[in-house]
Design a protein around this motif. Structure first.
Motif, short mmCIF file in Angstrom:
data_model
loop_
_atom_site.label_atom_id
_atom_site.label_comp_id
_atom_site.label_asym_id
_atom_site.label_seq_id
_atom_site.Cartn_x
_atom_site.Cartn_y
_atom_site.Cartn_z
N ILE A 161 0.90 -1.22 -0.03
CA ILE A 161 0.09 0.00 -0.03
C ILE A 161 0.82 1.17 -0.10
O ILE A 161 1.80 1.47 0.88
CB ILE A 161 -0.78 0.15 1.41
N CYS A 162 0.69 2.36 -1.01
CA CYS A 162 1.37 3.58 -1.23
C CYS A 162 0.91 4.26 0.17
O CYS A 162 -0.27 4.36 0.23
CB CYS A 162 1.29 4.16 -2.32
N LYS A 163 1.77 4.77 0.95
CA LYS A 163 1.08 5.19 2.35
C LYS A 163 0.68 6.75 2.13
O LYS A 163 -0.10 7.36 2.78
CB LYS A 163 2.26 5.27 3.32
N TYR A 164 1.05 7.25 0.86
CA TYR A 164 0.42 8.74 0.29
C TYR A 164 -0.87 8.75 -0.19
O TYR A 164 -1.64 9.51 0.16
CB TYR A 164 1.72 9.20 -0.75
N CYS A 165 -0.88 7.74 -1.27
CA CYS A 165 -2.17 7.80 -2.14
C CYS A 165 -3.06 6.71 -1.60
O CYS A 165 -4.06 6.53 -2.29
CB CYS A 165 -1.87 7.91 -3.53
N MET A 166 -2.40 5.76 -0.72
CA MET A 166 -3.21 4.73 -0.33
C MET A 166 -3.52 3.73 -1.40
O MET A 166 -4.69 2.80 -1.38
CB MET A 166 -4.69 4.98 0.42
N THR A 167 -2.78 3.75 -2.78
CA THR A 167 -3.10 2.70 -3.73
C THR A 167 -2.55 1.22 -3.52
O THR A 167 -1.28 1.29 -3.03
CB THR A 167 -2.26 3.32 -5.01
N PRO A 168 -3.47 0.32 -3.79
CA PRO A 168 -2.98 -1.02 -3.52
C PRO A 168 -2.17 -1.72 -4.68
O PRO A 168 -2.55 -1.18 -5.89
CB PRO A 168 -4.31 -1.76 -3.28
N ILE A 169 -0.87 -2.10 -4.28
CA ILE A 169 -0.20 -2.64 -5.63
C ILE A 169 0.09 -4.13 -5.35
O ILE A 169 0.58 -4.60 -4.30
CB ILE A 169 1.33 -1.70 -5.29
N THR A 205 3.67 -7.70 -8.72
CA THR A 205 4.32 -6.37 -9.59
C THR A 205 5.51 -5.86 -8.98
O THR A 205 6.05 -5.11 -9.69
CB THR A 205 3.20 -5.53 -9.95
N LEU A 206 5.82 -6.44 -7.86
CA LEU A 206 7.16 -5.71 -7.30
C LEU A 206 8.49 -6.23 -8.37
O LEU A 206 8.51 -7.08 -8.95
CB LEU A 206 7.38 -6.61 -6.05
N ASN A 207 9.22 -5.03 -8.73
CA ASN A 207 10.22 -5.24 -9.50
C ASN A 207 9.72 -4.67 -10.90
O ASN A 207 10.77 -4.51 -11.67
CB ASN A 207 10.99 -6.59 -9.78
N ASN A 208 8.83 -4.30 -11.00
CA ASN A 208 8.15 -3.64 -12.39
C ASN A 208 8.11 -2.25 -12.11
O ASN A 208 7.26 -1.88 -11.19
CB ASN A 208 6.69 -4.24 -12.75
N PRO A 209 8.74 -1.59 -13.13
CA PRO A 209 9.04 0.21 -12.90
C PRO A 209 7.55 0.69 -13.17
O PRO A 209 6.75 0.08 -13.93
CB PRO A 209 10.12 0.58 -13.56
N GLY A 210 7.33 1.95 -12.91
CA GLY A 210 6.16 2.63 -13.47
C GLY A 210 5.11 2.95 -12.43
O GLY A 210 5.05 1.99 -11.56
N GLY A 211 4.29 3.79 -12.76
CA GLY A 211 3.08 4.11 -11.87
C GLY A 211 3.47 4.27 -10.46
O GLY A 211 4.65 4.85 -10.02
N CYS A 212 2.72 3.76 -9.59
CA CYS A 212 2.95 3.92 -8.08
C CYS A 212 3.71 2.78 -7.55
O CYS A 212 3.83 2.74 -6.29
CB CYS A 212 1.77 3.84 -7.44
N ASN A 213 4.24 1.90 -8.62
CA ASN A 213 5.11 0.86 -7.79
C ASN A 213 6.68 1.41 -7.34
O ASN A 213 6.93 2.27 -7.80
CB ASN A 213 5.37 -0.07 -9.10
N PRO A 214 7.04 0.67 -6.36
CA PRO A 214 8.31 1.09 -5.75
C PRO A 214 9.16 0.96 -6.94
O PRO A 214 9.23 0.08 -7.91
CB PRO A 214 8.38 -0.05 -4.65
#
Length: 451
Positions: A394-402, A406-415
């Motif tokens: 969960i992005c703690k700023y926009c609370m978007t579930p990821i 998809t971890l290791n995939n760049p782009g969007g709100c992904n780490p």
């Protein structure tokens, strides 16, 4: 340097608060020999602990921070449960045995914090290029933190602590305060409840899965396995929390039971009714007074349970563990087994925060604890990075579930991904790659491409 000074003075003041409790015990009042033993234990703890944390050859490159946290919690738990033994046996210590026990208690009260302060002083000193200055600031802060103890030393002798504390309840309170105040918040934010619950959960999951494998009853995606629901319950959060509650609540409840199990005073030899009423009144008042420490510890631990449970649910945001490259290497190594519990793990290399998690396919994902889009304001640092909720980040700023896969995939709100490789059961990250990825991520903000 100011950060090191503040941390050292805070930890020393907390330690002096716990030591004050021991100095209130009747056996130590007006007994300078016993007091010297206690002070010697604290002083040797600071010297040895600070040296182990500050000198690379003694500590940081030999034993990781998580191992030190484990041993701190182990020794604090050991002291906590010694109170149960004391309540059963009522041992009478005096002379050299009591001096040795006080020295060990003093040592355990500050060694692990001193070790963490030494590590913190060295870390900040390297980053600020003021290694000697931060060490001096840490030592000065520790000395200042103990000053209030010496200022109130004369007042302590006039406090009738024997009316409330037994030797068992005193040691129990010492252990409970260590649970609450122990550790340096800059390096570890979780209390014993969250750490213990997480450890029990990992142990129960491994034990249940091994038992299922031995009985040829391992879980299957499509076939209904007998007792699978029971196995999931035993290896679940609720069982881990129940065992945690039993572990930390046993000493105060046991001491309360021993107090209320005491036989009533013998009154048949007393003829006057006034004498009988006075004896009964004294007995009840003594019982209430001696119950206060156990009840206070019970309330204290209940609050810690609530905090620990809130820390694990619904968002799991673990404190970062410091990592460094080994001497002669240019890579950071993290054991793959660290993420076997499927919980998000965070690490910090100097000021670079990164996370590692186990993906659904059993592979690891490594990324910076930040993304290319969300960049909260400096006053809102708590909204920076990611937390875990169930199978998602969960992005703690926009609370978007990821989705974790998809971890290791760049782009969007992904780490932002960090390159890594697996070697001999370890996740290996090139220091140069980590620094380069971090610098590129920081440069993005300067270009004004973030919110």
């Amino acid at each position: 340097m100011l950060e090191t000074f503040i941390a050292s003075s805070r930890e020393a003041f907390q330690c002096s608060f716990i030591i004050t409790l021991l100095l209130l015990y009747p056996e130590l009042k007006n007994r300078p020999g016993y007091v010297r033993s206690l002070v010697a234990g604290v002083a040797s703890a600071f010297i040895a602990g600070f040296a182990v944390g500050y000198l690379p050859a003694l500590g940081p490159n030999v034993i990781g921070n998580e191992t030190w946290v484990f041993w701190r919690l182990f020794f604090d738990s050991l002291v906590f449960y010694i109170s149960v033994f004391m309540a059963i046996t009522s041992p009478g210590f005096s002379g050299r045995p009591l001096s040795a026990a006080l020295c060990l208690l003093g040592f355990s009260a500050f060694f692990f914090e001193a070790r963490a302060l030494g590590f913190l002083a060295r870390d900040i000193g390297i980053m600020q290029e003021k290694v000697a200055g931060t060490a001096l600031a840490g030592i000065s802060g520790a000395v200042l933190g103990f000053v209030p103890l010496f200022c109130v030393k004369g007042i302590l002798n006039r406090i009738p602590v024997e009316k409330a504390f037994t030797s068992a309840s005193l040691v129990m309170t010492f252990g409970a305060l260590r649970f609450m105040l122990g550790g340096v918040s800059e390096l570890e934010k979780g209390n014993i409840v969250s750490e213990l619950q997480r450890g029990i959960l990992v142990f129960m999951e491994a034990a249940v899965r091994k038992l299922q494998a031995a009985l040829l009853m391992s879980g299957h995606a499509f076939i209904k396995v007998p007792f699978a629901a029971l196995a999931d319950f035993i290896a679940g959060d609720r069982t881990a929390l129940t065992l945690t509650v039993i572990f930390i609540m046993t000493p105060p409840l046991f001491i309360l039971l021993t107090l209320f199990a005491r036989p009533d005073p013998l009154l048949h030899d007393l003829e006057a009714g006034a004498q009988k009423r006075r004896e009964i009144s004294f007995f009840r008042k003594d019982l209430v007074n001696h119950s206060i420490p156990a009840l206070s510890v019970f309330i204290m631990l209940t609050v810690m349970l609530h905090e620990g449970n809130m820390a694990m649910n619904p968002l799991y945001d673990p404190p970062p563990s410091p990592v460094r490259e080994l001497e002669g290497e240019k890579v950071v190594r993290v054991p793959f087994s660290d993420i076997s519990d499927k919980k998000l793990k965070k690490y910090v290399y100097y000021q670079i925060l990164f996370l590692i998690a186990l993906k659904p396919d059993g592979t690891a994902g490594v990324a910076l604890d930040q993304c290319e889009i969300c960049r909260p304001a400096k006053w809102n640092k708590d909204a920076l990075g990611y937390a875990q909720k169930g199978e998602n980040l969960i992005c703690k700023y926009c609370m978007t579930p990821i989705a974790m896969h998809t971890l290791n995939n760049p782009g969007g709100c992904n780490p932002i991904p960090v390159p890594f490789k697996l070697e001999d059961g370890q996740i290996v990250i090139e220091v140069e790659e980590l620094i380069t990825t971090y610098k590129k991520a920081e440069a993005l903000e300067k270009k004004g491409t973030h919110l």
